[in-house]
Design a protein around this motif. Structure first.
Motif, PDB file in Angstrom:
ATOM      1  N   ASN A 799       0.646  -1.104  -0.064  1.00  0.00           N
ATOM      2  CA  ASN A 799       0.016  -0.028   0.012  1.00  0.00           C
ATOM      3  C   ASN A 799       0.944   1.408   0.010  1.00  0.00           C
ATOM      4  O   ASN A 799       1.962   1.562   0.791  1.00  0.00           O
ATOM      5  N   GLU A 800       0.705   2.098  -0.905  1.00  0.00           N
ATOM      6  CA  GLU A 800       1.466   3.276  -1.076  1.00  0.00           C
ATOM      7  C   GLU A 800       1.507   4.251   0.134  1.00  0.00           C
ATOM      8  O   GLU A 800       2.788   4.634   0.535  1.00  0.00           O
ATOM      9  N   GLU A 801       0.476   4.068   0.896  1.00  0.00           N
ATOM     10  CA  GLU A 801       0.514   4.974   2.070  1.00  0.00           C
ATOM     11  C   GLU A 801       1.354   4.194   3.279  1.00  0.00           C
ATOM     12  O   GLU A 801       1.886   5.157   4.241  1.00  0.00           O
ATOM     13  N   TYR A 802       1.736   3.023   3.123  1.00  0.00           N
ATOM     14  CA  TYR A 802       2.862   2.630   3.938  1.00  0.00           C
ATOM     15  C   TYR A 802       4.388   2.874   3.695  1.00  0.00           C
ATOM     16  O   TYR A 802       5.280   2.671   4.574  1.00  0.00           O
ATOM     17  N   MET A 803       4.542   3.089   2.500  1.00  0.00           N
ATOM     18  CA  MET A 803       5.937   3.143   1.827  1.00  0.00           C
ATOM     19  C   MET A 803       6.909   4.117   2.656  1.00  0.00           C
ATOM     20  O   MET A 803       7.879   4.103   2.672  1.00  0.00           O
ATOM     21  N   ASP A 804       6.256   5.141   3.147  1.00  0.00           N
ATOM     22  CA  ASP A 804       6.975   6.308   3.785  1.00  0.00           C
ATOM     23  C   ASP A 804       7.040   5.990   5.287  1.00  0.00           C
ATOM     24  O   ASP A 804       7.631   6.694   5.896  1.00  0.00           O
ATOM     25  N   LEU A 805       6.550   4.914   5.794  1.00  0.00           N
ATOM     26  CA  LEU A 805       6.664   4.630   7.152  1.00  0.00           C
ATOM     27  C   LEU A 805       7.933   3.984   7.341  1.00  0.00           C
ATOM     28  O   LEU A 805       8.359   3.154   6.427  1.00  0.00           O
ATOM     29  N   ILE A 806       8.492   3.878   8.799  1.00  0.00           N
ATOM     30  CA  ILE A 806       9.401   3.305   8.877  1.00  0.00           C
ATOM     31  C   ILE A 806       9.064   1.855   9.535  1.00  0.00           C
ATOM     32  O   ILE A 806       8.297   1.821  10.191  1.00  0.00           O
ATOM     33  N   PRO A 807       9.905   0.882   8.994  1.00  0.00           N
ATOM     34  CA  PRO A 807       9.475  -0.526   9.561  1.00  0.00           C
ATOM     35  C   PRO A 807       9.581  -0.812  11.022  1.00  0.00           C
ATOM     36  O   PRO A 807      10.366  -0.256  11.488  1.00  0.00           O
ATOM     37  N   THR A 808       8.558  -1.435  11.280  1.00  0.00           N
ATOM     38  CA  THR A 808       8.591  -1.755  13.021  1.00  0.00           C
ATOM     39  C   THR A 808       9.616  -2.875  13.212  1.00  0.00           C
ATOM     40  O   THR A 808      10.161  -3.825  12.402  1.00  0.00           O
ATOM     41  N   ASP A 809       9.892  -3.022  14.487  1.00  0.00           N
ATOM     42  CA  ASP A 809      10.929  -4.109  14.923  1.00  0.00           C
ATOM     43  C   ASP A 809      10.365  -5.365  14.556  1.00  0.00           C
ATOM     44  O   ASP A 809      10.934  -6.214  13.973  1.00  0.00           O
ATOM     45  N   GLU A 810       8.979  -5.568  14.565  1.00  0.00           N
ATOM     46  CA  GLU A 810       8.488  -6.877  14.289  1.00  0.00           C
ATOM     47  C   GLU A 810       8.701  -7.088  12.589  1.00  0.00           C
ATOM     48  O   GLU A 810       8.920  -8.232  12.292  1.00  0.00           O
ATOM     49  N   ILE A 811       8.345  -6.173  11.926  1.00  0.00           N
ATOM     50  CA  ILE A 811       8.656  -6.253  10.376  1.00  0.00           C
ATOM     51  C   ILE A 811      10.198  -6.704  10.196  1.00  0.00           C
ATOM     52  O   ILE A 811      10.505  -7.730   9.363  1.00  0.00           O
ATOM     53  N   GLU A 887       6.351  -7.658   1.721  1.00  0.00           N
ATOM     54  CA  GLU A 887       4.990  -7.546   1.157  1.00  0.00           C
ATOM     55  C   GLU A 887       4.129  -8.394   2.198  1.00  0.00           C
ATOM     56  O   GLU A 887       3.214  -7.911   2.791  1.00  0.00           O
ATOM     57  N   GLU A 888       4.568  -9.904   2.097  1.00  0.00           N
ATOM     58  CA  GLU A 888       3.775 -10.495   3.026  1.00  0.00           C
ATOM     59  C   GLU A 888       3.754 -10.356   4.488  1.00  0.00           C
ATOM     60  O   GLU A 888       2.930 -10.750   4.997  1.00  0.00           O
ATOM     61  N   ILE A 889       5.202  -9.988   4.812  1.00  0.00           N
ATOM     62  CA  ILE A 889       5.158  -9.994   6.373  1.00  0.00           C
ATOM     63  C   ILE A 889       4.290  -8.603   6.590  1.00  0.00           C
ATOM     64  O   ILE A 889       3.475  -8.536   7.581  1.00  0.00           O
ATOM     65  N   ILE A 890       4.250  -7.666   5.805  1.00  0.00           N
ATOM     66  CA  ILE A 890       3.522  -6.430   6.130  1.00  0.00           C
ATOM     67  C   ILE A 890       2.096  -6.837   6.201  1.00  0.00           C
ATOM     68  O   ILE A 890       1.126  -6.302   6.975  1.00  0.00           O
ATOM     69  N   LYS A 891       1.528  -7.733   5.159  1.00  0.00           N
ATOM     70  CA  LYS A 891       0.191  -8.041   5.149  1.00  0.00           C
ATOM     71  C   LYS A 891      -0.198  -8.859   6.366  1.00  0.00           C
ATOM     72  O   LYS A 891      -1.304  -8.705   7.047  1.00  0.00           O
ATOM     73  N   ALA A 892       0.912  -9.554   6.895  1.00  0.00           N
ATOM     74  CA  ALA A 892       0.500 -10.489   8.213  1.00  0.00           C
ATOM     75  C   ALA A 892       0.668  -9.548   9.405  1.00  0.00           C
ATOM     76  O   ALA A 892      -0.283  -9.852  10.292  1.00  0.00           O
ATOM     77  N   VAL A 893       1.531  -8.726   9.607  1.00  0.00           N
ATOM     78  CA  VAL A 893       1.574  -7.990  11.046  1.00  0.00           C
ATOM     79  C   VAL A 893       1.312  -6.627  10.828  1.00  0.00           C
ATOM     80  O   VAL A 893       1.046  -5.924  11.871  1.00  0.00           O
ATOM     81  N   GLY A 894       0.936  -5.938   9.652  1.00  0.00           N
ATOM     82  CA  GLY A 894       0.622  -4.542   9.752  1.00  0.00           C
ATOM     83  C   GLY A 894       1.688  -3.576   9.959  1.00  0.00           C
ATOM     84  O   GLY A 894       2.827  -3.987  10.173  1.00  0.00           O
TER      85      GLY A 894
END
Ligand code: GDP
Ligand code: MG
Length: 926
Positions: A799-811, A887-894
């Motif tokens: 999702n484009e709006e996620y692209m500028d976020l910083i990945p979380t520890d979990e990701i 992509e898969e990880i983000i889908k799974a954990v947000g």
């Protein structure tokens, strides 16, 4: 008819408007703060074309709507109103705006201009006894406390029934005091100070008539003392400059629906400052000057210059005031929107809204609008009709309703609230409080362009702005939507969540000019490339660059240069990545875009240049579109008000993109340098393709002379197999022994391939040219090197709006598990210094996941470039791992996890400290 009165400050706009509506002219100067609106004070008799003054005491905004109802019954005198209204419900609400057939005989005016007025005979003498009323900007009369929900419910229950409507209308009719033969004139008096320029355009519409006022006692080319000129303008401010500015502003923001509409009427004031015998010569001089100024102007047909109006705005006995009134009258009657028919299916709702506006209500929640609509016994609009109603009235400029997720739950029913809002903080120094917290806020804002949410909320708590307070969050979002404010985004480095934004940029408040050496020392013809967005006319309305700068600030980080943030009036410098910077600034009628490479412009990655250009183009397109959609019926036929031109290699001459892309070469005027069309390819890279073009010449000279970076060596080595690299290394002067040593030191061959090249580079200060030569000697293509300079395009459905976020520890934790052997390459791609990667490898032994985790976390600590998901995606694509895993990880954990700001700061510091501890011993060993 809306008459919008514009012009430089202190030329007499407010004085003139007061005179036209019959107010007492105040002594001395009272600068206008923002826009003041004089409504319901005068009108035009449709039959006699007489200028009619209205007793402000008897004006009632509701009359406008009553009148509409009355008019719609004009043909069917027998039918009662209730039947009539039922028909309204069924009638078409679409904004067809078909013109009334009756207009040939304008005996009856249609709703937007028409109003019920007391007979003119009552008015002219009573008027002077009435207090002047500039309404309803700061209406003391209206309730400053918004209605509570309960109160509103009550009110809605007490809503007018059809009987009441009928009763009221009958009363109106019986009173015999009203006639419908007068069209209203509404005067908008625009404050002329520079800081307002961003806000004014929001209200400009082709449905209006414009007056541009100037001081006739001054020469058109005389310097105006003590004024700030426009961002990017180096010309001396003169009346001529301001005239051009206003004309350009008006024409940029008003959609061309009818040819030559809107009309812009020139009015000179201060006639009394010229001796009687000189008046005529001065008049001729002034208007010849104006004529000369605009003789080649694109918008010449909009300008009304012939009347040569020259008045004393302080004297209502000046006979030329009548000439001016006559000119306004004629232009009003010629205006195609005068007498235009409006859809009238929604009269009951309009009536309710007008009623609330008249009572001082300015904002309604969508729920409230729906309730207003649904309890109508007469005409309930379906949800779809309701939305159309809102959008249509938005397009007329009567309400503000923006259908986006953040904004669609409120409707601003009195658009002037927005003026009020902007006036609250985009304001001239003359209106700042003399001292105190709010004073400090203003001072900080004009120096740094930064304001905090709480500062604004504090401003809105002041008594005269407290109508904004209850809606502060909504209004705030609206300002961001309008690009008046932009967020200075910061992210929690540990969790990657957005930190609550503390600072907001207000580019339009900045007055400080760029006084750094960036343009002369960094943005040079050797290091930069440039293109221009060129606007029609000579001066760009400042709102555009200001909002563009706002938008840029929300996309990239502002650059710090010699300890200064590169954010100034009409100028912003941004960091794109470690090698590329961006400058956006205004210069005359151009918005210039520079892309600056840290060493040489030959090294600018074409895909980056193309991407930035496209991004700015779309933003500019959106921004110029916005104004149109705010106040006008939407239509896509309008041409953009700007086009692109490419700069020559000295960054001074320009040629249009259109011409550049259709010819093979262009010789620039000033320097006579020949530019071939390949030069422009950098701005027009086809981002999909990997291969070089057929006629690709390989790397250019400056790129060949460059020492390859870690990332480039990594990209190059990963594209060649082991044998090739081994041979190449030997061609480059490495020994077989050195190769074998590396081969036994490192487990993975990919690392060996890369290592051998790094060792070569360190040993010989190796350059691209040597690699190219070696490749040629080996009979291999040198285009492998071109690809090193390209960005790969990966398919990614994040999702484009996620692209500028910083990945979380979990990701990052999850990602570390799936990266595997490419973690080393990934580290290089992410820009980690090779020494750090060495340390990480050393620390983790054979623990690939641990290694990868350290690499990812260290990358995220880096403060120079925002470590966003986008950057990570690109790196994954570049190392051929692809972004699917992420992509898969983000889908799974947000992606979003909110963390308290303060905690984070501490945690972050702690983390950096441990990391430093970890790194130091090894660095010492080295
Ligand atoms: P605005 O900033 O354009 O709205 O200017 P104002 O209407 O506030 O006028 C600025 C000053 O100029 C006031 O002191 C007015 O009284 C004065 N002024 C405006 N028009 C004229 C004019 O035609 N002749 C003279 N002598 N003074 C004028
Ligand atoms: Mg004024």
């Amino acid at each position: 008819m809306r008459c919008m009165v514009t012009g430089q400050f202190a030329v007499g706009k407010s004085t003139l408007v007061k005179l036209l509506v019959g107010d007492v002219i105040p002594e001395g100067r009272h600068p206008t703060d923002g826009i003041s609106l004089l409504e319901g004070r005068c009108g035009l008799d449709v039959q006699t074309r007489e200028w009619i003054l209205i007793n402000p005491g008897s004006y009632n905004a509701m009359d406008v709507v009553y009148n509409k109802v009355l008019m719609t019954s004009r043909d069917e005198k027998g039918t009662n109103s209730s039947e009539k209204l039922d028909q309204h419900q069924a009638s078409d609400i679409s904004p067809a705006g078909s013109k009334d057939d009756n207009m040939g005989n304008p005996g009856v005016l249609q709703q937007s201009q028409a109003m019920a007025l007391p007979l003119p005979s009552h008015t002219s003498d009573t008027i002077s006894n009435q207090p002047p009323s500039a309404i309803p900007l700061s209406p003391e009369t209206s309730s400053s406390v918004p209605l509570s929900r309960q109160q509103l419910k009550q009110k809605m229950k007490a809503k007018m029934t059809i009987d009441e409507i009928r009763r009221k209308m009958e009363k109106v009719l019986k009173s015999g005091k009203y006639k419908m033969k007068v069209g209203r004139l509404i005067f908008w008096d625009f404050g002329g100070q520079y800081v307002y320029y961003t806000t004014h355009q929001t209200f400009m519409t082709y449905r209006a008539l414009f007056l541009v006022v100037f001081d006739g006692s001054k020469g058109l080319h005389e310097q105006v003392p003590d004024v700030l000129c426009f961002p990017g303008q180096h010309m001396t401010p003169t009346p001529a400059v301001f005239l051009q500015h206003w004309v350009n502003c008006i024409l940029t923001y008003c959609k061309a629906v009818y040819t030559g509409i809107p009309k812009i009427l020139f009015v000179a004031t201060h006639k009394d400052k010229v001796t009687t015998e000189d008046i005529e010569t001065r008049r001729a001089e002034l208007y010849n000057g104006v004529e000369e100024l605009f003789k080649d102007h694109e918008g010449r047909e909009h300008l009304v210059i012939d009347n040569q109006i020259f008045v004393n705005a302080t004297d209502n006995t000046d006979p030329e005031i009548d000439v001016l009134k006559k000119a306004i009258t004629d232009l009003t009657f010629q205006h195609p929107c005068w007498g235009e028919e409006m859809p009238n299916a929604s009269v009951p709702l309009e009536l309710e809204i007008a009623n609330l506006v008249a009572k001082g209500k300015q904002v309604l929640s969508l729920r409230e609008v729906e309730e207003l609509n649904s309890i109508s016994k007469v005409s309930v609009l379906s949800n779809e009709e309701l939305r159309d109603f809102l959008k249509f009235h938005h397009s007329l400029g009567k309400i503000i309703y923006i259908d986006t997720p953040q904004l669609r739950s409120y409707v601003i029913i009195s658009p002037l609230l927005l003026v009020e809002v902007m006036r609250s903080f985009v304001t001239d120094i003359a209106f700042w409080p003399k001292k105190g917290l709010i004073r400090n806020t203003f001072e900080r804002m004009s120096a740094s362009g930064i304001i905090q949410r709480k500062d604004l909320y504090l401003i809105w708590e002041q008594k005269h702005f407290n109508k904004i307070s209850p809606y502060k969050e909504f209004i705030f979002d609206m300002l961001i939507h309008l690009d008046i404010l932009s967020e200075q985004r910061r992210y929690d480095v540990t969790t990657g969540s957005r930190l609550p934004v503390e600072n907001f940029f207000v580019p339009c408040m900045l007055t400080q000019r760029n006084d750094t050496r960036f343009m002369t020392h960094e943005c040079t013809p050797e290091k930069a490339i440039s293109l221009a967005f060129v606007f029609k006319g000579t001066i760009i309305p400042p709102a555009l660059p200001n909002r563009l700068i706002s938008a840029c600030l929300s996309m990239w980080t502002v650059k710090t240069y010699e300890e200064k943030q590169l954010l100034f009036s009409g100028f912003v410098g941004l960091s794109f990545d470690k090698a590329h910077d961006i400058v956006v600034c205004v210069e005359g009628n151009k918005i210039l875009l520079y892309i600056v490479h840290e060493t040489s412009n030959g090294l600018i990655v074409p895909d980056i240049a193309t991407g930035i250009k496209e991004c700015l183009f779309t933003t500019l397109e959106r921004i110029s579109e916005f104004y149109k959609s705010t106040v006008h019926v939407s239509s896509s036929s309008q041409k953009l008000p700007f086009h692109i031109e490419y700069a020559c290699s000295r960054l001074e001459c320009h040629t249009t993109e259109e011409a550049a892309l259709t010819t093979d070469e262009w010789i620039c005027d000033r320097h006579k340098i020949v530019h071939t069309k390949e030069k422009w390819n950098i701005w027009n890279q086809d981002q999909g393709k990997e291969e070089c073009e057929i006629n690709c010449q390989g790397l250019q000279e400056d790129a060949l002379n460059q020492i390859p970076s870690d990332i480039e060596l990594q990209r190059f080595s990963s594209r060649c197999d082991e044998t090739t690299i081994r041979e190449l290394a030997i061609h480059l002067g490495m020994t077989l022994h050195e190769w074998e040593k590396l081969r036994s030191d490192y487990e993975f061959v990919d690392i060996v391939k890369y290592r051998v090249l790094v060792t070569w580079r360190e040993k010989y200060s190796g350059r691209f040219s040597s690699i190219a030569k070696a490749l040629q000697d080996m009979d291999l293509t040198t285009h492998t090197l071109c690809q090193v300079k390209r960005i790969r395009k990966g398919h990614c459905v994040i999702n484009e709006e996620y692209m500028d976020l910083i990945p979380t520890d979990e990701i990052l934790d999850k990602l570390a598990h799936v990266i595997g052997v490419v973690s080393f390459q990934l580290g290089i791609e992410l820009g980690l210094p090779i020494t750090s990667i060495d340390i990480i490898q050393y620390n983790n032994g054979r623990d690939l996941v641990g290694q990868c985790k350290d690499i990812l976390f260290q990358w995220r600590e880096d403060q120079r470039i925002r470590p966003t998901i986008r950057v990570l995606v690109q790196a994954l694509v570049n190392v051929d791992r692809g972004a699917k895993c992420l992509e898969e990880i983000i889908k799974a954990v947000g992606v979003k996890k909110y963390t308290q700001h303060e905690e984070v700061e501490e945690e972050k510091e702690g983390k950096v400290k441990t990391l430093m501890k970890k790194l130091n011993p090894f660095q010492k060993k080295k």
